[in-house]
Design a protein around this motif. Structure first.
Motif, mmCIF file in Angstrom:
data_model
loop_
_atom_site.group_PDB
_atom_site.id
_atom_site.type_symbol
_atom_site.label_atom_id
_atom_site.label_comp_id
_atom_site.label_asym_id
_atom_site.label_seq_id
_atom_site.Cartn_x
_atom_site.Cartn_y
_atom_site.Cartn_z
ATOM 1 N N SER A 1 89.634 30.882 148.678
ATOM 2 C CA SER A 1 90.596 31.795 149.284
ATOM 3 C C SER A 1 90.557 33.087 148.473
ATOM 4 N N GLU B 1 87.264 24.731 147.530
ATOM 5 C CA GLU B 1 87.999 25.464 148.555
ATOM 6 C C GLU B 1 88.107 26.899 148.082
ATOM 7 N N PRO C 1 98.227 34.028 146.994
ATOM 8 C CA PRO C 1 97.415 32.922 147.524
ATOM 9 C C PRO C 1 98.111 32.207 148.674
ATOM 10 N N GLU C 2 97.336 31.875 149.693
ATOM 11 C CA GLU C 2 97.881 31.190 150.863
ATOM 12 C C GLU C 2 97.430 29.738 150.950
ATOM 13 N N ILE C 3 96.614 29.286 150.022
ATOM 14 C CA ILE C 3 96.114 27.918 150.041
ATOM 15 C C ILE C 3 96.784 27.157 148.891
ATOM 16 N N SER C 4 97.138 25.914 149.123
ATOM 17 C CA SER C 4 97.825 25.126 148.101
ATOM 18 C C SER C 4 96.887 24.763 146.961
ATOM 19 N N VAL D 1 90.150 24.882 143.466
ATOM 20 C CA VAL D 1 90.457 25.922 144.442
ATOM 21 C C VAL D 1 89.990 27.215 143.782
#
Length: 185
Positions: free
Chosen positions: A71, A69, A93-96, A45
């Motif tokens: 973000s 991914e 952060p909004e993504i896991s 990520v």
């Protein structure tokens, strides 16, 4: 209060160019090759640290030749000033990234308070491993922690107040096509 645009223009006119666009592009290419070699199979990520990391991320990401991914996060100590204060989170952060490798893209490793706090946040929130990449690593002995180093570094830089390629002077000149040092700072 609106900025004194005459002053902002004068800062650029008097600034010393430390790195040209061509030198920065070459450094970014080298960093991308290293990241490709090490993270291609890790399914990372990637977080761009706003606003400073935006231009660097935009130049770096198309050179990463593996799935990832993307973000962003926004943490700052400067708030358009020339000296840093306490860390302020504008967007977490909004993504896991639980049990995933994380690559944090930032503009500069100066004293390192912001990068250290972001790295610690990701580790404590469950990242498997946190990797950091900065365009500029400022050379001095004021790092937040003696062991603080970025995993990937574009270029070293003298200990001056710099702007360009995402870094700003009082909110301006992030768009400058090189790395410039403010005269007298």
């Amino acid at each position: 209060m609106p900025a004194d645009l005459a002053h902002i223009r004068q800062v650029m006119a008097e600034a010393d160019c430390l790195y040209t666009n061509e030198q920065l592009e070459a450094a970014i290419h080298q960093v991308a090759q290293s990241i490709n070699a090490e993270l291609a199979e890790r399914n990372p990520v990637v977080f761009c640290v706003m606003n400073g990391g935006l231009i660097f991320a935009g130049k770096l990401l198309p050179q990463l030749d593996f799935p990832l991914e993307l973000s962003y996060l926004h943490a700052t100590r400067y708030r358009n000033e020339t000296t840093g204060g306490e860390l302020f989170w504008k967007a977490k952060p909004e993504i896991s990234f639980m049990d995933r490798d994380v690559l944090i893209i930032d503009d500069i490793l100066d004293e390192g308070h912001t990068l250290a706090a972001i790295s610690d946040f990701c580790k404590h929130a469950g990242a498997r491993q946190v990797h950091t990449v900065v365009l500029i690593d400022k050379t001095h002995d004021r790092k937040a922690r003696p062991d603080l180093k970025a995993d990937y570094v574009g270029l070293p830089c003298v200990d001056r107040y710099i702007f360009g390629y995402g870094m700003d002077y009082k909110g301006y000149w992030r768009n400058a096509p090189g790395i410039y040092a403010v005269k007298g700072l």
